[in-house]
Design an enzyme around this catalytic site. Structure first.
Site, PDB file in Angstrom:
ATOM      1  N   ASP A  66      -2.038   1.819   0.552  1.00  0.00           N
ATOM      2  CA  ASP A  66      -0.994   2.412   1.398  1.00  0.00           C
ATOM      3  C   ASP A  66      -1.410   2.447   2.870  1.00  0.00           C
ATOM      4  O   ASP A  66      -2.594   2.528   3.187  1.00  0.00           O
ATOM      5  CB  ASP A  66      -0.701   3.838   0.896  1.00  0.00           C
ATOM      6  CG  ASP A  66       0.591   4.383   1.469  1.00  0.00           C
ATOM      7  OD1 ASP A  66       1.414   3.591   1.963  1.00  0.00           O
ATOM      8  OD2 ASP A  66       0.778   5.610   1.438  1.00  0.00           O
TER       9      ASP A  66
ATOM     10  N   ASN B 233      10.177  -0.532  -3.658  1.00  0.00           N
ATOM     11  CA  ASN B 233       9.975  -1.339  -2.437  1.00  0.00           C
ATOM     12  C   ASN B 233      11.095  -2.355  -2.190  1.00  0.00           C
ATOM     13  O   ASN B 233      11.253  -2.856  -1.081  1.00  0.00           O
ATOM     14  CB  ASN B 233       8.630  -2.071  -2.472  1.00  0.00           C
ATOM     15  CG  ASN B 233       7.436  -1.166  -2.236  1.00  0.00           C
ATOM     16  OD1 ASN B 233       6.327  -1.446  -2.677  1.00  0.00           O
ATOM     17  ND2 ASN B 233       7.635  -0.055  -1.541  1.00  0.00           N
TER      18      ASN B 233
HETATM   19  C1  FPP Z   1       1.903  -0.063   1.426  1.00  0.00           C
HETATM   20  O1  FPP Z   1       1.891   0.134   2.807  1.00  0.00           O
HETATM   21  C2  FPP Z   1       1.681  -1.455   1.059  1.00  0.00           C
HETATM   22  C3  FPP Z   1       2.564  -2.272   0.398  1.00  0.00           C
HETATM   23  C4  FPP Z   1       3.885  -1.822  -0.014  1.00  0.00           C
HETATM   24  C5  FPP Z   1       2.256  -3.664   0.074  1.00  0.00           C
HETATM   25  C6  FPP Z   1       0.834  -4.006  -0.229  1.00  0.00           C
HETATM   26  C7  FPP Z   1       0.688  -5.459  -0.027  1.00  0.00           C
HETATM   27  C8  FPP Z   1      -0.374  -6.094   0.522  1.00  0.00           C
HETATM   28  C9  FPP Z   1      -1.628  -5.411   0.898  1.00  0.00           C
HETATM   29  C10 FPP Z   1      -0.326  -7.551   0.822  1.00  0.00           C
HETATM   30  C11 FPP Z   1      -0.147  -8.504  -0.320  1.00  0.00           C
HETATM   31  C12 FPP Z   1      -0.895  -8.214  -1.541  1.00  0.00           C
HETATM   32  C13 FPP Z   1      -1.619  -9.115  -2.277  1.00  0.00           C
HETATM   33  C14 FPP Z   1      -2.064  -8.683  -3.628  1.00  0.00           C
HETATM   34  C15 FPP Z   1      -2.019 -10.445  -1.795  1.00  0.00           C
HETATM   35  P1  FPP Z   1       3.218   0.688   3.491  1.00  0.00           P
HETATM   36  O2  FPP Z   1       4.012  -0.467   3.946  1.00  0.00           O
HETATM   37  O3  FPP Z   1       3.910   1.614   2.550  1.00  0.00           O
HETATM   38  O4  FPP Z   1       2.630   1.475   4.725  1.00  0.00           O
HETATM   39  P2  FPP Z   1       3.226   2.803   5.377  1.00  0.00           P
HETATM   40  O5  FPP Z   1       3.126   3.865   4.330  1.00  0.00           O
HETATM   41  O6  FPP Z   1       2.307   3.035   6.523  1.00  0.00           O
HETATM   42  O7  FPP Z   1       4.623   2.512   5.791  1.00  0.00           O
END
Ligand code: FPP
Length: 246
Positions: free
Chosen positions: A21, A69
């Site tokens: 996250d 998401n």
């Molecule tokens: C949460 O941060 C993260 C995600 C929803 C996506 C995770 C994906 C990756 C790290 C990249 C691709 C993955 C692989 C396995 C290659 P957020 O967007 O919720 O952050 P925030 O809470 O600060 O808005």
């Protein structure tokens, strides 16, 4: 700063699960678009897989995309899907060289065709590997996983394949997406948020929880080591008393 050397290899968590996250906030801090955070998050994924492989942790599960998401802006969803395809293409060789088996849990039929195909290919090509199992939770939601299992079991009861008295925890487990995974030992969430967000609810029944105030793109090996050291300093009682354990 602790290193991999400080980890007690006799008391490793067998299954580490991570809620990655903070990508969006990491990007915002730098005055960039959210997708910049996801792009940088891929490097943290790569390094974390490598560190877990070095430690010989058998199971690593990453929450890459939740059922919720899908409600994000289209541009962000599209970028995440593209990032996945690119990462899968790029990392296949490394996964193979490190004897890593890739798996996925979630509602695979909701993923774009291109992602599903790439994913299926990497899963197939690494299926004979015997080292660590890396599982990507994609279009995954724990309540949806449990609902689907209940529907399947109910259908079997209706068709006299199973009787209600025989439904035990093992039966439920075999109907979950994550049926091939053991219970989670250590659950890590980055970004400082202290919640589970519909991730592996069945499998974390006795997991040790570790929340760290670092955004995912900044998550490095020493953070993982701190999480494991914290895990190794805890007494897991599984409902028993401390005296019973000793
Ligand atoms: C949460 O941060 C993260 C995600 C929803 C996506 C995770 C994906 C990756 C790290 C990249 C691709 C993955 C692989 C396995 C290659 P957020 O967007 O919720 O952050 P925030 O809470 O600060 O808005």
């Amino acid at each position: 700063m602790h290193t991999l050397e400080d980890v007690n290899k006799d008391r490793l968590p067998q299954h580490v699960a991570i809620i990655m996250d903070g990508n969006g906030r990491w990007a915002k801090q730098r005055g960039k678009l959210r997708v910049f955070g996801h792009e940088n998050g891929v490097e943290s994924v790569r390094q974390t897989v490598e560190s877990c492989a070095k430690l010989q942790i058998p199971f690593l599960t990453l929450y890459a995309f939740s059922t919720e998401n899908w409600n994000r802006p289209k541009i962000e969803v599209d970028t995440l899907m593209k990032l996945l395809v690119t990462a899968l293409k790029k990392e296949l060789k490394t996964l193979h060289e490190n004897n890593i088996r890739l798996k996925a849990i979630g509602k695979m039929d909701t993923l774009p065709e291109k992602v599903r195909k790439e994913l299926e290919e990497v899963i197939f090509k690494t299926s004979k590997n015997t080292g660590m199992t890396v599982t990507l939770a994609l279009s995954y939601g724990s309540r949806e996983e449990i609902k689907t299992a209940v529907q399947q079991i109910a259908t079997k009861v209706k068709n006299n394949i199973i009787s209600p008295e025989n439904i035990d925890e093992a039966v439920i487990n075999t109907h979950l997406y994550a049926h091939f995974l053991p219970d989670v030992d250590l659950l890590i969430r980055t970004s400082g948020e202290c919640r589970i967000s519909n991730f592996l609810l069945w499998q974390i029944a006795y997991a040790e929880l570790y929340f760290i105030d670092v955004f995912w793109p900044d998550f490095r090996e020493h953070h993982l080591v701190e999480a494991i050291l914290s895990y190794q300093n805890r007494e897991r009682r599984f409902g028993k008393t401390s005296e019973q354990l000793n």
